[in-house]
Design a protein around this motif. Sequence first.
Motif, PDB file in Angstrom:
ATOM      1  N   ARG A 251       9.082  11.393 -10.675  1.00 45.83           N
ATOM      2  CA  ARG A 251       9.789  11.007 -11.894  1.00 45.83           C
ATOM      3  C   ARG A 251      10.440   9.630 -11.777  1.00 45.83           C
ATOM      4  N   SER A 252      10.795   9.241 -10.558  1.00 45.72           N
ATOM      5  CA  SER A 252      11.483   7.962 -10.383  1.00 45.72           C
ATOM      6  C   SER A 252      10.526   6.774 -10.338  1.00 45.72           C
ATOM      7  N   MET A 253       9.230   6.995 -10.086  1.00 39.97           N
ATOM      8  CA  MET A 253       8.317   5.875  -9.861  1.00 39.97           C
ATOM      9  C   MET A 253       8.174   4.923 -11.048  1.00 39.97           C
TER      10      MET A 253
ATOM     11  N   ALA B 212       0.833  -1.209   0.000  1.00 42.83           N
ATOM     12  CA  ALA B 212       0.000   0.000   0.000  1.00 42.83           C
ATOM     13  C   ALA B 212       0.864   1.253   0.000  1.00 42.83           C
ATOM     14  N   LEU B 213       1.923   1.258   0.814  1.00 44.39           N
ATOM     15  CA  LEU B 213       2.822   2.414   0.848  1.00 44.39           C
ATOM     16  C   LEU B 213       3.511   2.599  -0.498  1.00 44.39           C
ATOM     17  N   LEU B 214       3.922   1.503  -1.099  1.00 43.77           N
ATOM     18  CA  LEU B 214       4.656   1.574  -2.353  1.00 43.77           C
ATOM     19  C   LEU B 214       3.802   2.136  -3.484  1.00 43.77           C
ATOM     20  N   VAL B 215       2.560   1.666  -3.578  1.00 46.38           N
ATOM     21  CA  VAL B 215       1.728   2.096  -4.707  1.00 46.38           C
ATOM     22  C   VAL B 215       1.201   3.522  -4.528  1.00 46.38           C
ATOM     23  N   LYS B 216       1.271   4.068  -3.294  1.00 47.54           N
ATOM     24  CA  LYS B 216       0.788   5.431  -3.074  1.00 47.54           C
ATOM     25  C   LYS B 216       1.919   6.438  -2.879  1.00 47.54           C
ATOM     26  N   ILE B 217       3.148   5.981  -2.972  1.00 45.02           N
ATOM     27  CA  ILE B 217       4.255   6.895  -2.674  1.00 45.02           C
ATOM     28  C   ILE B 217       4.357   8.005  -3.711  1.00 45.02           C
ATOM     29  N   ASP B 218       3.880   7.724  -4.949  1.00 47.13           N
ATOM     30  CA  ASP B 218       3.921   8.783  -5.943  1.00 47.13           C
ATOM     31  C   ASP B 218       2.907   9.893  -5.619  1.00 47.13           C
ATOM     32  N   ASP B 219       1.782   9.521  -4.985  1.00 50.71           N
ATOM     33  CA  ASP B 219       0.834  10.543  -4.532  1.00 50.71           C
ATOM     34  C   ASP B 219       1.464  11.435  -3.459  1.00 50.71           C
TER      35      ASP B 219
END
Length: 311
Positions: free
Chosen positions: A201-203, A172-179
């Motif tokens: 940009r890195s995601m 969950a943290l990984l998929v929302k880190i771009d937000d």
Amino acid sequence: MSVGLLAVVDDILSAAMKASAKAAGVVIDDAAVTPQYVQGLTPARELPVVGKIALGSIANKFLIIIPIAMLLTAFAPWVLPYLLIIGGTYLCFEGAEKMLEWFGFAHGHADEGARDEKRLVLGAVRTDLILSTEIMLISLASLDPNLGIWQTLGVLAVIALVMTSVVYGAVALLVKIDDIGLKMAKNPVRRVRHTGTRIVRSMPHVFRVISVVGTVAMLWVGGHLVVVNLGEVGLHAPAALLHGVDELLASFGGFVVWLGNTVMSAVAGVLIGLVVVCVVLLVGRMLGKRPTFDEAHRVHGDAHAAPESVG
């Protein structure tokens, strides 16, 4: 009475920590594989889908894996290696099919199924069932055989809850880190704003790395499951070869031994997976059908085609 209960709880937690430590590698694999299933979804649907997969994982552990493992351990322990061979073969199949996609061997997936959340969740839960089975069986094998049935169940229940929380919390943290990066990019502080921009940009690169790690994890875990459990059912040559590599590398230290074991398991996983893919395609052609494979792969393809859709 309360002191006795606390002592039992303490024993259960201690046993759970020791047992779960041996399954840590599979937990890492699980966390690497799962993010592939939410790539390409709209940001608003990412956490709900992760939540559904996590609930499916809990159901896998409490309704299927733990009851069956306890019953088979008590009445038919000889069945367990065969189940792990089947599960490992399925992981090899998934990993090999994804690997073939890297080299341009696609299978004509239908676009209309790319965002079918129900199929996505089912695909993720199927993969979780295999990885969770290994986690729980490794943990079960690590427990003191003198533990009573209720203590054993308590330990497995704690392991199931902790492992699920760790894996899907990380996902969950990984998929929302771009937000999080997007919010930081709007911050009035220049340093924070630049950091947020770099995160966003890195995601796409991060998710590509995750895709590779997840696929290698499938091949590694699947190959290791098949090789080791073939030895348990009487086909000792593959396991003996793996053990021989471990002994050959022993003088170079534990990390080199682990790396050699992992590479050999992954190679075995590739070979097994390619054989299964060929069999599936051949059978499909004989039946006049064109097989479609795991739903996550289709979503992953969409994510590469439109990375801006990843929330």
